[in-house]
Design a protein around this motif. Structure first.
Motif, PDB file in Angstrom:
ATOM      1  N   LEU A 240       0.833  -1.206   0.000  1.00 49.25           N
ATOM      2  CA  LEU A 240       0.000   0.000   0.000  1.00 49.25           C
ATOM      3  C   LEU A 240       0.864   1.252   0.000  1.00 49.25           C
ATOM      4  O   LEU A 240       0.551   2.245  -0.664  1.00 49.25           O
ATOM      5  CB  LEU A 240      -0.927  -0.007   1.212  1.00 49.25           C
ATOM      6  N   THR A 241       1.963   1.204   0.758  1.00 56.74           N
ATOM      7  CA  THR A 241       2.874   2.355   0.779  1.00 56.74           C
ATOM      8  C   THR A 241       3.520   2.569  -0.588  1.00 56.74           C
ATOM      9  O   THR A 241       3.690   3.708  -1.040  1.00 56.74           O
ATOM     10  CB  THR A 241       3.946   2.142   1.849  1.00 56.74           C
ATOM     11  N   SER A 242       3.873   1.470  -1.263  1.00 53.04           N
ATOM     12  CA  SER A 242       4.453   1.593  -2.603  1.00 53.04           C
ATOM     13  C   SER A 242       3.445   2.177  -3.578  1.00 53.04           C
ATOM     14  O   SER A 242       3.789   3.033  -4.409  1.00 53.04           O
ATOM     15  CB  SER A 242       4.914   0.214  -3.084  1.00 53.04           C
ATOM     16  N   ALA A 243       2.181   1.741  -3.470  1.00 51.30           N
ATOM     17  CA  ALA A 243       1.148   2.298  -4.343  1.00 51.30           C
ATOM     18  C   ALA A 243       0.939   3.782  -4.056  1.00 51.30           C
ATOM     19  O   ALA A 243       0.740   4.583  -4.985  1.00 51.30           O
ATOM     20  CB  ALA A 243      -0.150   1.523  -4.161  1.00 51.30           C
ATOM     21  N   ALA A 244       1.007   4.161  -2.773  1.00 47.39           N
ATOM     22  CA  ALA A 244       0.868   5.576  -2.422  1.00 47.39           C
ATOM     23  C   ALA A 244       2.039   6.388  -2.972  1.00 47.39           C
ATOM     24  O   ALA A 244       1.854   7.510  -3.464  1.00 47.39           O
ATOM     25  CB  ALA A 244       0.777   5.721  -0.905  1.00 47.39           C
ATOM     26  N   SER A 245       3.249   5.837  -2.908  1.00 43.10           N
ATOM     27  CA  SER A 245       4.414   6.541  -3.465  1.00 43.10           C
ATOM     28  C   SER A 245       4.278   6.715  -4.967  1.00 43.10           C
ATOM     29  O   SER A 245       4.615   7.776  -5.518  1.00 43.10           O
ATOM     30  CB  SER A 245       5.691   5.758  -3.128  1.00 43.10           C
ATOM     31  N   ALA A 246       3.772   5.668  -5.635  1.00 39.99           N
ATOM     32  CA  ALA A 246       3.569   5.786  -7.087  1.00 39.99           C
ATOM     33  C   ALA A 246       2.547   6.861  -7.410  1.00 39.99           C
ATOM     34  O   ALA A 246       2.695   7.613  -8.389  1.00 39.99           O
ATOM     35  CB  ALA A 246       3.119   4.434  -7.634  1.00 39.99           C
ATOM     36  N   LEU A 247       1.525   6.971  -6.572  1.00 38.17           N
ATOM     37  CA  LEU A 247       0.500   8.002  -6.798  1.00 38.17           C
ATOM     38  C   LEU A 247       1.067   9.403  -6.571  1.00 38.17           C
ATOM     39  O   LEU A 247       0.793  10.343  -7.332  1.00 38.17           O
ATOM     40  CB  LEU A 247      -0.687   7.749  -5.873  1.00 38.17           C
ATOM     41  N   ASN A 249       4.183  10.368  -6.865  1.00 33.94           N
ATOM     42  CA  ASN A 249       5.185  10.716  -7.872  1.00 33.94           C
ATOM     43  C   ASN A 249       4.636  10.707  -9.300  1.00 33.94           C
ATOM     44  O   ASN A 249       5.398  10.929 -10.245  1.00 33.94           O
ATOM     45  CB  ASN A 249       6.358   9.736  -7.776  1.00 33.94           C
ATOM     46  N   ALA A 250       3.359  10.416  -9.470  1.00 36.24           N
ATOM     47  CA  ALA A 250       2.788  10.359 -10.825  1.00 36.24           C
ATOM     48  C   ALA A 250       2.698  11.760 -11.416  1.00 36.24           C
ATOM     49  O   ALA A 250       2.523  12.755 -10.705  1.00 36.24           O
ATOM     50  CB  ALA A 250       1.406   9.709 -10.777  1.00 36.24           C
ATOM     51  N   GLU A 251       2.843  11.817 -12.737  1.00 36.31           N
ATOM     52  CA  GLU A 251       2.718  13.084 -13.449  1.00 36.31           C
ATOM     53  C   GLU A 251       1.248  13.504 -13.489  1.00 36.31           C
ATOM     54  O   GLU A 251       0.354  12.652 -13.472  1.00 36.31           O
ATOM     55  CB  GLU A 251       3.254  12.940 -14.871  1.00 36.31           C
ATOM     56  N   PRO A 252       0.968  14.809 -13.568  1.00 34.50           N
ATOM     57  CA  PRO A 252      -0.432  15.258 -13.669  1.00 34.50           C
ATOM     58  C   PRO A 252      -1.114  14.665 -14.897  1.00 34.50           C
ATOM     59  O   PRO A 252      -0.554  14.667 -15.995  1.00 34.50           O
ATOM     60  CB  PRO A 252      -0.302  16.780 -13.779  1.00 34.50           C
ATOM     61  N   GLY A 253      -2.274  14.114 -14.703  1.00 31.82           N
ATOM     62  CA  GLY A 253      -3.027  13.517 -15.797  1.00 31.82           C
ATOM     63  C   GLY A 253      -2.737  12.057 -16.032  1.00 31.82           C
ATOM     64  O   GLY A 253      -3.451  11.399 -16.796  1.00 31.82           O
ATOM     65  N   ALA A 254      -1.663  11.517 -15.391  1.00 24.85           N
ATOM     66  CA  ALA A 254      -1.335  10.107 -15.584  1.00 24.85           C
ATOM     67  C   ALA A 254      -2.323   9.239 -14.804  1.00 24.85           C
ATOM     68  O   ALA A 254      -2.881   9.649 -13.781  1.00 24.85           O
ATOM     69  CB  ALA A 254       0.096   9.831 -15.116  1.00 24.85           C
ATOM     70  N   ILE A 255      -2.546   8.025 -15.319  1.00 20.19           N
ATOM     71  CA  ILE A 255      -3.444   7.067 -14.663  1.00 20.19           C
ATOM     72  C   ILE A 255      -2.587   6.019 -13.971  1.00 20.19           C
ATOM     73  O   ILE A 255      -1.828   5.284 -14.627  1.00 20.19           O
ATOM     74  CB  ILE A 255      -4.380   6.408 -15.681  1.00 20.19           C
ATOM     75  N   VAL A 256      -2.650   5.962 -12.651  1.00 19.87           N
ATOM     76  CA  VAL A 256      -1.871   5.008 -11.857  1.00 19.87           C
ATOM     77  C   VAL A 256      -2.808   4.358 -10.846  1.00 19.87           C
ATOM     78  O   VAL A 256      -3.865   4.904 -10.511  1.00 19.87           O
ATOM     79  CB  VAL A 256      -0.695   5.692 -11.120  1.00 19.87           C
ATOM     80  N   ALA A 257      -2.404   3.189 -10.361  1.00 16.06           N
ATOM     81  CA  ALA A 257      -3.161   2.489  -9.322  1.00 16.06           C
ATOM     82  C   ALA A 257      -2.756   3.039  -7.969  1.00 16.06           C
ATOM     83  O   ALA A 257      -1.567   3.165  -7.660  1.00 16.06           O
ATOM     84  CB  ALA A 257      -2.886   0.989  -9.390  1.00 16.06           C
ATOM     85  N   GLY A 258      -3.711   3.400  -7.154  1.00 11.75           N
ATOM     86  CA  GLY A 258      -3.423   3.968  -5.838  1.00 11.75           C
ATOM     87  C   GLY A 258      -4.374   3.447  -4.792  1.00 11.75           C
ATOM     88  O   GLY A 258      -5.432   2.871  -5.113  1.00 11.75           O
ATOM     89  N   PRO A 259      -4.045   3.611  -3.520  1.00 10.54           N
ATOM     90  CA  PRO A 259      -4.916   3.119  -2.443  1.00 10.54           C
ATOM     91  C   PRO A 259      -6.111   4.041  -2.226  1.00 10.54           C
ATOM     92  O   PRO A 259      -5.996   5.264  -2.354  1.00 10.54           O
ATOM     93  CB  PRO A 259      -3.988   3.121  -1.220  1.00 10.54           C
ATOM     94  N   VAL A 260      -7.253   3.463  -1.896  1.00  7.67           N
ATOM     95  CA  VAL A 260      -8.468   4.204  -1.578  1.00  7.67           C
ATOM     96  C   VAL A 260      -9.127   3.532  -0.384  1.00  7.67           C
ATOM     97  O   VAL A 260      -9.251   2.305  -0.356  1.00  7.67           O
ATOM     98  CB  VAL A 260      -9.440   4.248  -2.771  1.00  7.67           C
ATOM     99  N   ASP A 261      -9.501   4.325   0.593  1.00  9.26           N
ATOM    100  CA  ASP A 261     -10.208   3.803   1.769  1.00  9.26           C
ATOM    101  C   ASP A 261     -11.665   4.251   1.681  1.00  9.26           C
ATOM    102  O   ASP A 261     -11.984   5.404   2.013  1.00  9.26           O
ATOM    103  CB  ASP A 261      -9.551   4.343   3.045  1.00  9.26           C
ATOM    104  N   PRO A 262     -12.559   3.387   1.216  1.00  8.62           N
ATOM    105  CA  PRO A 262     -13.957   3.817   1.057  1.00  8.62           C
ATOM    106  C   PRO A 262     -14.628   4.164   2.378  1.00  8.62           C
ATOM    107  O   PRO A 262     -15.658   4.835   2.385  1.00  8.62           O
ATOM    108  CB  PRO A 262     -14.611   2.603   0.383  1.00  8.62           C
ATOM    109  N   SER A 263     -14.055   3.698   3.490  1.00  4.42           N
ATOM    110  CA  SER A 263     -14.644   4.025   4.796  1.00  4.42           C
ATOM    111  C   SER A 263     -14.152   5.369   5.320  1.00  4.42           C
ATOM    112  O   SER A 263     -14.458   5.730   6.451  1.00  4.42           O
ATOM    113  CB  SER A 263     -14.305   2.924   5.803  1.00  4.42           C
ATOM    114  N   ARG A 264     -13.372   6.085   4.513  1.00  5.75           N
ATOM    115  CA  ARG A 264     -12.857   7.416   4.875  1.00  5.75           C
ATOM    116  C   ARG A 264     -12.028   7.396   6.150  1.00  5.75           C
ATOM    117  O   ARG A 264     -12.238   8.185   7.075  1.00  5.75           O
ATOM    118  CB  ARG A 264     -13.985   8.431   4.996  1.00  5.75           C
ATOM    119  N   GLY A 265     -11.120   6.444   6.223  1.00  6.44           N
ATOM    120  CA  GLY A 265     -10.197   6.369   7.365  1.00  6.44           C
ATOM    121  C   GLY A 265     -10.449   5.211   8.298  1.00  6.44           C
ATOM    122  O   GLY A 265      -9.590   4.890   9.123  1.00  6.44           O
ATOM    123  N   GLY A 266     -11.598   4.582   8.198  1.00  3.50           N
ATOM    124  CA  GLY A 266     -11.905   3.477   9.111  1.00  3.50           C
ATOM    125  C   GLY A 266     -10.990   2.285   8.913  1.00  3.50           C
ATOM    126  O   GLY A 266     -10.520   1.675   9.887  1.00  3.50           O
TER     127      GLY A 266
END
Length: 465
Positions: A240-247, A249-266
């Protein structure tokens, strides 16, 4: 006569003590006669009486002044009490007037009163949602106008009512954005803003020596301090940390896989409860520590024996290429044993060489049985920890019932951790024992092969001679 003079002198001394302040500066002359002594005593008595009268007058003057001050303070207190009574009466009149005005206001509002009440309630609910939203870390204090509207006792105007839906529209628009902005993270970067990347209202990461997950939260024990951004004490797993780092460092407009917490922090808060590796080991208790000590000692000893056997095999192979025997390796010692008895009958030579091989065998197999025993005992210790953990669990069930699973978690953790520790210790020890035994058998086979060759060459030489 002398007795009378002594008494008069004592009276004079007492009078002198009473009039000490007045006579301190006077230089007394020696008394030459009784009359002179009596005159001095009378003078001292008059001075003492005058001093006492002066002090009494001074005391009476101060007493009058204190009485005047007391009367003045009593008058001031009475005035203040009267003023307080007037203020209390005025306050009660104002309260009655306010209540009457409120009643008139409700009557004048009519149906609009209920409508504006509903608007205030909606403003309060939207303000609470906006304040707790992660988007407020980028746009702080945007909930305050709604909070003021919810707490207002006057009729809201059009501009105030429009703030409700405008704030909701801006919140919905920001929920679909992935943006990077500067925000303060508590306890990080010496209070200076950090670059924070937000994925809608779902998750946020700070760029501090790599991606660090942060939360927008408020202390339950100190809500007056308000919401603030804090870094998670325990970060999620590396993927998850690696995915967050990729997000980040991504260029504006690029499509990358990143972490999402649908529970808004839960879900992120769940990681705070996940024990670390050290905490998991501590859950194993004393048995886990014994297994770890056994693993460390046995592994160190096994690795040492592996290096020793490798050195012995290398020395034997080097001795095979030399004709001169050396006592520093097993094959050399067998060759020396042959040299000592090569003139004797072939049977004696075979026995001596076999004896030399038997002397070398225990040295080669030293410690192998211990490694084998440690590899077998480690799982048994793990099983022991499993049993003790289950006993602890059943004891807690007996005492407290099964209502709270957390009560039983300690015993179950001990059972599972010790089982894992036993397997973790046994597997590498089995590998080490297998390699060490293989090296020992190889060296022993080489010694037997070389010994057979020595005897065969000796027999051929005897037959040729």
């Amino acid at each position: 006569m002398k007795k009378l003079i002594s008494m008069i002198a004592a009276v004079s001394i007492g009078a002198g003590v009473l009039a000490a302040p007045a006579l301190a500066a006077q230089e007394r002359q020696p008394v030459r006669s009784i009359q002179e002594l009596l005159d001095r005593v009378r003078a001292d008595s008059r001075d003492a009486a005058a001093e006492n009268q002066r002090r009494l007058a001074e005391f009476r003057q101060r007493r009058d002044e204190q009485s005047a001050l007391l009367r003045q303070a009593q008058g001031t207190l009475a005035g203040l009490q009267a003023e307080a009574e007037r203020g209390r009466a005025e306050f009660e009149e104002n309260q009655l007037a306010i209540a009457q005005l409120d009643a008139e206001l409700r009557a004048a509002q009519g149906e609009y009163g209920e409508l504006f009440g509903a608007a205030r309630q909606a403003a309060g609910e939207v303000a609470a949602l906006i304040e707790g939203s992660l988007i407020s870390s980028q746009f702080p204090r945007r909930h305050e106008p709604l909070r003021e509207l919810a707490e207002s006792r006057t009729l809201p105007d059009r501009r105030e009512l429009d703030q409700i839906w405008r704030t909701q529209i801006s919140e919905m628009r920001a929920q679909g954005q992935v943006v990077t902005y500067d925000a303060r993270v508590v306890g990080q970067n010496d209070g200076q803003p950090l670059a924070v990347t937000r994925v809608g209202p779902f998750i946020a990461m700070a760029d501090r020596d790599g991606a660090k997950f942060v939360q927008w939260r408020v202390e339950t024990t100190n809500r007056a301090a308000g919401y603030r951004m804090e870094e998670l004490n325990t970060q999620p797993p590396g993927r998850l940390t690696s995915a967050a780092s990729a997000l980040i460092n991504a260029e504006p407009g690029a499509i990358v896989a990143g972490p999402v917490d649908p529970s808004r922090g839960g879900l992120l808060r769940v990681y705070l409860e996940v024990p670390s590796l050290t905490e998991r080991f501590e859950q194993g208790g004393l048995v886990a520590k014994i297994i770890l000590a056994l693993l460390i000692f046995s592994a160190a000893f096994g690795i040492f024996r592996l290096f020793v056997l490798l050195g012995v095999n290398s020395a034997i192979n080097a001795q095979k290429r030399r004709s001169t025997a050396s006592s520093s390796n097993p094959l050399g010692r067998i060759m020396l044993a042959y040299e000592d008895v090569k003139d004797r009958p072939i049977g004696t030579i075979e026995l001596k060489i076999d004896e030399a091989i038997l002397r070398e065998t225990p040295k080669l197999e030293f410690g192998l049985n211990f490694l084998k025993l440690a590899a077998a005992v480690a799982p048994l210790l793990g099983l022991l920890g499993t049993v003790t953990g289950m006993i602890r669990t059943f004891t807690q069930i007996t005492l407290f019932g099964t209502g709270d699973p957390k009560i039983m978690a300690g015993g179950i953790s001990e059972a599972l951790v010790t089982t894992v520790m036993g397997l973790i210790a046994a597997i590498p020890l089995l590998f080490i024992h297998s390699f060490a035994a293989s090296f020992a058998r190889g060296a022993q086979s080489t010694l037997e092969e070389q010994a057979a060759g020595i005897i065969a060459r000796h027999a051929e030489e005897k037959s040729a001679g």
